[in-house]
Design a protein around this motif. Structure first.
Motif, short mmCIF file in Angstrom:
data_model
loop_
_atom_site.label_atom_id
_atom_site.label_comp_id
_atom_site.label_asym_id
_atom_site.label_seq_id
_atom_site.Cartn_x
_atom_site.Cartn_y
_atom_site.Cartn_z
N SER A 1 -1.96 2.80 -5.06
CA SER A 1 -2.15 4.05 -4.33
C SER A 1 -3.65 4.27 -4.25
O SER A 1 -4.37 4.05 -5.23
CB SER A 1 -1.49 5.21 -5.07
OG SER A 1 -2.00 6.45 -4.57
N LEU A 2 -4.12 4.72 -3.09
CA LEU A 2 -5.55 4.97 -2.90
C LEU A 2 -5.92 6.43 -3.09
O LEU A 2 -7.06 6.82 -2.85
CB LEU A 2 -5.98 4.49 -1.50
CG LEU A 2 -5.83 2.99 -1.26
CD1 LEU A 2 -6.07 2.66 0.21
CD2 LEU A 2 -6.77 2.20 -2.15
N LYS A 3 -4.96 7.23 -3.55
CA LYS A 3 -5.22 8.67 -3.69
C LYS A 3 -6.30 8.98 -4.73
O LYS A 3 -6.96 10.01 -4.66
CB LYS A 3 -3.92 9.41 -4.04
CG LYS A 3 -2.78 9.23 -3.05
CD LYS A 3 -3.08 9.79 -1.69
CE LYS A 3 -1.86 9.82 -0.77
NZ LYS A 3 -1.38 8.52 -0.32
N SER B 1 0.88 -1.17 0.00
CA SER B 1 0.00 0.00 0.00
C SER B 1 0.91 1.22 0.00
O SER B 1 1.45 1.61 1.04
CB SER B 1 -0.91 0.00 1.23
OG SER B 1 -1.67 1.19 1.28
N SER C 1 -3.61 10.19 5.78
CA SER C 1 -3.57 9.23 4.66
C SER C 1 -2.98 7.88 5.06
O SER C 1 -3.48 6.83 4.68
CB SER C 1 -2.78 9.81 3.48
OG SER C 1 -1.45 10.10 3.85
N LYS D 1 3.01 -1.09 4.29
CA LYS D 1 2.46 0.26 4.11
C LYS D 1 3.61 1.26 4.16
O LYS D 1 4.42 1.22 5.08
CB LYS D 1 1.45 0.58 5.22
CG LYS D 1 0.93 2.01 5.18
CD LYS D 1 -0.01 2.25 4.01
CE LYS D 1 -0.14 3.74 3.71
NZ LYS D 1 0.35 4.09 2.37
N GLU E 1 -5.13 4.45 4.79
CA GLU E 1 -4.71 3.42 3.84
C GLU E 1 -4.31 2.13 4.54
O GLU E 1 -4.43 1.03 3.97
CB GLU E 1 -3.58 3.99 2.98
CG GLU E 1 -4.09 5.09 2.05
CD GLU E 1 -3.04 6.09 1.59
OE1 GLU E 1 -3.43 7.10 0.99
OE2 GLU E 1 -1.83 5.86 1.83
N THR E 2 -3.86 2.23 5.79
CA THR E 2 -3.60 1.03 6.58
C THR E 2 -4.90 0.26 6.83
O THR E 2 -4.96 -0.97 6.71
CB THR E 2 -2.95 1.39 7.93
OG1 THR E 2 -1.65 1.94 7.67
CG2 THR E 2 -2.80 0.16 8.82
N VAL F 1 -7.64 0.30 5.01
CA VAL F 1 -8.05 -0.34 3.75
C VAL F 1 -7.18 -1.57 3.50
O VAL F 1 -7.67 -2.62 3.05
CB VAL F 1 -7.98 0.64 2.57
CG1 VAL F 1 -8.32 -0.07 1.26
CG2 VAL F 1 -8.94 1.81 2.80
N HIS G 1 2.41 5.22 -1.15
CA HIS G 1 2.00 6.61 -0.90
C HIS G 1 1.35 7.20 -2.16
O HIS G 1 0.23 7.69 -2.10
CB HIS G 1 3.22 7.42 -0.48
CG HIS G 1 2.89 8.73 0.16
ND1 HIS G 1 1.99 8.85 1.20
CD2 HIS G 1 3.36 9.99 -0.09
CE1 HIS G 1 1.92 10.12 1.56
NE2 HIS G 1 2.73 10.83 0.80
N SER H 1 -5.65 0.45 -8.47
CA SER H 1 -5.08 1.78 -8.24
C SER H 1 -5.76 2.74 -9.22
O SER H 1 -5.39 2.82 -10.40
CB SER H 1 -3.57 1.73 -8.47
OG SER H 1 -2.95 2.89 -7.97
#
Length: 387
Positions: free
Chosen positions: A303-305, A274, A315, A363, A319-320, A322, A276, A335
């Motif tokens: 990336s979950l951005k 996961s 963030s 992560k 994201e952890t 998720v 950045h 992504s």
């Protein structure tokens, strides 16, 4: 060393007010990013993922607050309340409390804000949330740019392993404000379209807002079904530049290397990264270089951005959570925004949501001032079927 776990969790975001709803939206590749046209904030329209104010107010009022709270405090309290209630842990002297944020109540500095400017102090944020829940210990505020959320987990683990606490609650959050948007705009880092991490046509970041909460604990009983064990963690500063990352990915490379050593794992033991992935030219390139230096380039990565935008200090924790659900669901999530690789080194960006047996994930996060953090997690519950 005693084992340390990340357990009950909650996300309050543009994609929902609980972790399960948020993850389901990610599985369906629904993004919270929307085009915002508000000239009081930015002269030009911009993409952002904003929490619905009416829904937030409704959820917060159910907690029967006895005084006025800022928008960020409402987000954080709403999120943290779910985790405290689910855990059924008594808030005694053996329970720690960490808040992670980049800017806190920065909107208290705005001209028309109803709160005094002192509300912008991070210590005030800590005091207000501590008093709402009646924590016995003062809030520890972690404010280390965009690694704050994931660094808070590493710090909680250290507190527990040093026998300072048995349990640590973490709440993380940041809000979208004129101050923050104008700052990133001055860097020419804001994208006027939805962000595209690692893509050759990426044009910068979108800023989003979120509150996320978890329990870190040494108690292997009464864990949530998606709980994970913290195997290794490390944080390293490359001291390269006030806003630009090391071009060789030195700080991130060393953080990942040290986390693997602490976990006593090899690169082949990592099932998923996961990352950045801010969708800026320098960050994505630096990450690809660091990942290749450690020979992790074949590990599936996202990336979950593209779902939340960059939620700054929150963030890493968002994201952890998720990632925890990803392990539990045995699912790699796409992504969003990625089509064609736009970095100089090969990385295995996840292009479509896929079922896969998963046991571990790494992560990572990097931020202004050269900070970098890496934490490795392992699934505990093995019973969930593919989703």
């Amino acid at each position: 060393m005693n084992k340390t776990f990340v357990s009950y969790n909650n996300i309050v975001s543009s994609l929902g007010f609980n972790s399960e709803t948020v993850v389901e939206n990610i599985r369906n590749e629904v993004s919270g990013l929307k085009l915002i046209d508000n000239k009081n904030v930015l002269p030009e329209p911009f993409y952002s993922a904003l929490i619905n104010s009416e829904e937030l107010e409704q959820a917060f009022l159910k907690l029967q607050p006895k005084e006025d709270f800022t928008r960020l405090e409402k987000m954080m309290i709403t999120s943290l309340n779910e985790v405290i209630q689910s855990s059924k842990i008594e808030l005694n002297e053996r329970v720690g409390f960490i808040i992670s944020t980049t800017k806190g109540n920065i909107d208290a500095l705005d001209e028309n804000n109803p709160f005094p400017i002192e509300r912008a102090y991070l210590s005030e944020l800590g005091k207000n949330i501590k008093e709402f829940f009646s924590f016995k210990n003062d809030a520890i505020v972690v404010s280390n740019a965009c690694v704050s959320g994931i660094l808070a987990i590493a710090i909680a683990k250290r507190y527990i392993q040093q026998n300072t606490y048995d349990h640590v609650f973490i709440v993380s959050g940041d809000v979208v404000t004129e101050f923050i948007l104008s700052g990133f705009n001055s860097f020419q880092a804001l994208s006027n379209v939805p962000c595209r991490p690692y893509d050759k046509n990426r044009t910068g970041i979108n800023i989003g807002e979120v509150a996320a909460s978890v329990l870190v604990t040494n108690n292997s009983k009464n864990l949530s079904n998606n709980a994970v064990e913290i195997l290794g963690e490390s944080s390293c500063n490359d001291a390269n530049h006030i806003s630009g990352p090391s071009r060789t990915g030195e700080g991130l490379y060393r953080s990942m290397f040290s986390a693997l050593n602490q976990a006593n794992l090899k690169t082949k033991d990592i099932d998923y990264i996961s990352a950045h992935g801010t969708a800026t030219m320098f960050n994505d390139e630096m990450e690809a270089i660091a990942i290749n230096r450690l020979e992790l380039q074949k590990v599936p990565l996202n990336s979950l951005k593209g779902y939340f935008g960059h939620t700054l200090g929150a963030s890493g924790l968002l994201e952890t959570i998720v990632g925890m659900h990803s392990l539990f669901n045995n699912t790699l999530y796409a992504s969003k925004g990625f089509e064609t690789l736009g970095v100089s080194k090969p990385i295995n960006v996840i292009t479509k949501t896929t079922s896969k047996e998963l046991k571990t994930f790494l992560k990572t996060a990097s931020g202004f001032g050269g900070c970098n953090t890496a934490v490795i997690f392992k699934k505990i519950n093995q019973t969930k079927n593919h989703v």
